[in-house]
Design a protein around this motif. Structure first.
Motif, PDB file in Angstrom:
ATOM      1  N   SER A  71       5.401 -10.946   2.478  1.00  0.00           N
ATOM      2  CA  SER A  71       5.252 -12.299   3.023  1.00  0.00           C
ATOM      3  C   SER A  71       4.237 -13.128   2.264  1.00  0.00           C
ATOM      4  N   GLY A  72       3.499 -12.522   1.342  1.00  0.00           N
ATOM      5  CA  GLY A  72       2.479 -13.261   0.604  1.00  0.00           C
ATOM      6  C   GLY A  72       1.107 -13.174   1.246  1.00  0.00           C
ATOM      7  N   ARG A  73       0.998 -12.554   2.419  1.00  0.00           N
ATOM      8  CA  ARG A  73      -0.311 -12.394   3.052  1.00  0.00           C
ATOM      9  C   ARG A  73      -1.124 -11.361   2.281  1.00  0.00           C
ATOM     10  N   PRO A  74      -2.466 -11.448   2.343  1.00  0.00           N
ATOM     11  CA  PRO A  74      -3.300 -10.451   1.652  1.00  0.00           C
ATOM     12  C   PRO A  74      -3.009  -9.043   2.171  1.00  0.00           C
ATOM     13  N   GLN A  75      -2.947  -8.091   1.252  1.00  0.00           N
ATOM     14  CA  GLN A  75      -2.678  -6.712   1.644  1.00  0.00           C
ATOM     15  C   GLN A  75      -3.906  -6.079   2.291  1.00  0.00           C
ATOM     16  N   ALA A  76      -3.642  -5.207   3.252  1.00  0.00           N
ATOM     17  CA  ALA A  76      -4.724  -4.443   3.878  1.00  0.00           C
ATOM     18  C   ALA A  76      -5.238  -3.413   2.880  1.00  0.00           C
ATOM     19  N   ILE A  77      -6.548  -3.220   2.841  1.00  0.00           N
ATOM     20  CA  ILE A  77      -7.179  -2.237   1.960  1.00  0.00           C
ATOM     21  C   ILE A  77      -7.921  -1.225   2.829  1.00  0.00           C
ATOM     22  N   TYR A  78      -7.594   0.053   2.630  1.00  0.00           N
ATOM     23  CA  TYR A  78      -8.206   1.122   3.416  1.00  0.00           C
ATOM     24  C   TYR A  78      -9.024   2.012   2.481  1.00  0.00           C
ATOM     25  N   ASN A  79     -10.289   2.223   2.835  1.00  0.00           N
ATOM     26  CA  ASN A  79     -11.194   3.035   2.032  1.00  0.00           C
ATOM     27  C   ASN A  79     -11.561   4.321   2.776  1.00  0.00           C
ATOM     28  N   ASP A  80     -11.314   5.461   2.129  1.00  0.00           N
ATOM     29  CA  ASP A  80     -11.689   6.771   2.676  1.00  0.00           C
ATOM     30  C   ASP A  80     -11.247   6.948   4.125  1.00  0.00           C
ATOM     31  N   VAL A  81      -9.965   6.713   4.389  1.00  0.00           N
ATOM     32  CA  VAL A  81      -9.465   6.860   5.761  1.00  0.00           C
ATOM     33  C   VAL A  81      -9.350   8.337   6.122  1.00  0.00           C
ATOM     34  N   SER A  82      -9.507   8.632   7.405  1.00  0.00           N
ATOM     35  CA  SER A  82      -9.375  10.005   7.900  1.00  0.00           C
ATOM     36  C   SER A  82      -8.187  10.146   8.843  1.00  0.00           C
ATOM     37  N   GLU A  83      -7.497   9.051   9.104  1.00  0.00           N
ATOM     38  CA  GLU A  83      -6.315   9.060   9.958  1.00  0.00           C
ATOM     39  C   GLU A  83      -5.230   8.180   9.341  1.00  0.00           C
ATOM     40  N   PRO A  84      -3.960   8.458   9.648  1.00  0.00           N
ATOM     41  CA  PRO A  84      -2.874   7.621   9.114  1.00  0.00           C
ATOM     42  C   PRO A  84      -3.008   6.172   9.587  1.00  0.00           C
ATOM     43  N   GLN A  85      -2.608   5.266   8.709  1.00  0.00           N
ATOM     44  CA  GLN A  85      -2.635   3.832   9.018  1.00  0.00           C
ATOM     45  C   GLN A  85      -1.204   3.289   8.968  1.00  0.00           C
ATOM     46  N   THR A  86      -0.879   2.403   9.897  1.00  0.00           N
ATOM     47  CA  THR A  86       0.469   1.827   9.933  1.00  0.00           C
ATOM     48  C   THR A  86       0.610   0.778   8.841  1.00  0.00           C
ATOM     49  N   VAL A  87       1.602   0.969   7.988  1.00  0.00           N
ATOM     50  CA  VAL A  87       1.869   0.059   6.870  1.00  0.00           C
ATOM     51  C   VAL A  87       3.251  -0.551   7.076  1.00  0.00           C
ATOM     52  N   GLY A  88       3.323  -1.885   7.005  1.00  0.00           N
ATOM     53  CA  GLY A  88       4.585  -2.578   7.204  1.00  0.00           C
ATOM     54  C   GLY A  88       5.119  -3.206   5.930  1.00  0.00           C
ATOM     55  N   PHE A  89       5.851  -4.317   6.100  1.00  0.00           N
ATOM     56  CA  PHE A  89       6.533  -4.970   4.987  1.00  0.00           C
ATOM     57  C   PHE A  89       5.558  -5.513   3.945  1.00  0.00           C
ATOM     58  N   ASP A  90       4.323  -5.828   4.339  1.00  0.00           N
ATOM     59  CA  ASP A  90       3.359  -6.411   3.398  1.00  0.00           C
ATOM     60  C   ASP A  90       2.705  -5.375   2.487  1.00  0.00           C
ATOM     61  N   GLY A  91       2.884  -4.084   2.794  1.00  0.00           N
ATOM     62  CA  GLY A  91       2.287  -3.055   1.953  1.00  0.00           C
ATOM     63  C   GLY A  91       0.805  -2.870   2.246  1.00  0.00           C
ATOM     64  N   ALA A  92       0.154  -2.027   1.449  1.00  0.00           N
ATOM     65  CA  ALA A  92      -1.272  -1.742   1.643  1.00  0.00           C
ATOM     66  C   ALA A  92      -1.817  -1.025   0.417  1.00  0.00           C
ATOM     67  N   VAL A  93      -3.150  -0.944   0.351  1.00  0.00           N
ATOM     68  CA  VAL A  93      -3.849  -0.232  -0.726  1.00  0.00           C
ATOM     69  C   VAL A  93      -4.788   0.788  -0.089  1.00  0.00           C
ATOM     70  N   PHE A  94      -4.684   2.047  -0.537  1.00  0.00           N
ATOM     71  CA  PHE A  94      -5.572   3.112  -0.068  1.00  0.00           C
ATOM     72  C   PHE A  94      -6.473   3.534  -1.227  1.00  0.00           C
ATOM     73  N   ARG A  95      -7.779   3.664  -0.952  1.00  0.00           N
ATOM     74  CA  ARG A  95      -8.742   4.048  -1.982  1.00  0.00           C
ATOM     75  C   ARG A  95      -9.661   5.150  -1.467  1.00  0.00           C
ATOM     76  N   THR A  96     -10.083   5.979  -2.406  1.00  0.00           N
ATOM     77  CA  THR A  96     -11.076   6.998  -2.078  1.00  0.00           C
ATOM     78  C   THR A  96     -12.365   6.690  -2.839  1.00  0.00           C
ATOM     79  N   SER A  97     -13.461   7.289  -2.389  1.00  0.00           N
ATOM     80  CA  SER A  97     -14.765   6.976  -2.975  1.00  0.00           C
ATOM     81  C   SER A  97     -14.901   7.446  -4.418  1.00  0.00           C
ATOM     82  N   ASP A  98     -14.049   8.403  -4.865  1.00  0.00           N
ATOM     83  CA  ASP A  98     -14.151   8.891  -6.245  1.00  0.00           C
ATOM     84  C   ASP A  98     -13.266   8.113  -7.207  1.00  0.00           C
TER      85      ASP A  98
END
Length: 235
Positions: A71-98
């Motif tokens: 949709s053009g909205r900013p993507q959600a960014i998740y850092n060092d998550v410990s639980e699953p996150q719901t990702v929809g049509f807009d997508g997402a970015v997952f990052r770890t501390s390393d």
């Protein structure tokens, strides 16, 4: 007497001339006005056609279908998550501390998924392992997932652009393969069994903090991933 007789014809002529009806003027037929013959106009030649019409642009071809991009909205960014996150049509970015990263582009998922991408310190990986081992787990939103629980892989094909996985390269290396785990039940033992596929590196990403191998895959893994010294074995 002779003078009178001699004058009589003259008098009679004058009387006749004065007393008679006037002679009508001769009638003349008017001459018709001269007609002007118009010369036919020459037909315009091909060279006389306006330049604009000669150089009229050809109709544009029909637009090709484009992949969905969200949709053009900013993507959600998740850092060092410990639980699953719901990702929809807009997508997402997952990052770890390393410095590891999983990118799900907009439009890649046709329906929501619960996703986790994190470091797994207990996993050993497969032959030729380089660096650390990470886990990617994908599930439908109505499924409950427990960390450390092994279940059969449910992979997801992209509906748009490829998924991107970036992993830190060991110092001194500028390339590696990506080992991807797929878990499935063994037909004989009925127990879950892991198989591994090695994917080739697409490009190298350099930075002051360290280099990363970049891998673009059409299928979002549901299992462990890590860098390997093994040669690519498939897509």
């Amino acid at each position: 007497m002779n003078r009178l007789l001699a004058a009589s014809p003259l008098v009679l002529f004058l009387v006749a001339a004065c007393g008679g009806s006037p002679t009508p003027p001769p009638t003349t037929t008017p001459e018709p006005a001269p007609t002007v013959k118009e010369e036919p106009k020459p037909e315009p030649s091909a060279s006389a056609t306006p330049a604009a019409s000669a150089s009229a642009p050809a109709p544009e071809p029909a637009a090709t279908a484009k992949k969905p991009t969200g949709s053009g909205r900013p993507q959600a960014i998740y850092n060092d998550v410990s639980e699953p996150q719901t990702v929809g049509f807009d997508g997402a970015v997952f990052r770890t501390s390393d410095g590891a990263e999983l990118r799900i582009p907009g439009g890649a998922l046709s329906e929501p998924r619960n996703v986790i991408f994190s470091l797994d310190k207990k996993a050993k990986g497969t032959t030729g392992v380089l660096g650390k081992v990470y886990q990617i787990h994908v599930q439908t939103p109505d499924t409950q997932y427990r960390m450390g629980e092994e279940s059969a892989s449910v992979t997801v094909n992209t509906a748009g652009d490829p998924f991107t996985i970036k992993l830190p390269l060991p110092q001194g290396r500028d390339s590696a393969g990506l080992a991807v785990e797929t878990i499935a039940a063994d037909p004989k033992t009925k127990r879950n069994k892991s198989t591994w596929t090695v994917v080739g590196q697409n490009k190298l990403e350099t930075a002051d903090t360290g280099n990363r191998g970049v891998f673009e895959v059409q299928v979002l893994p549901d299992g462990h991933v890590h860098l390997t010294s093994q040669a690519p074995s498939g897509g």
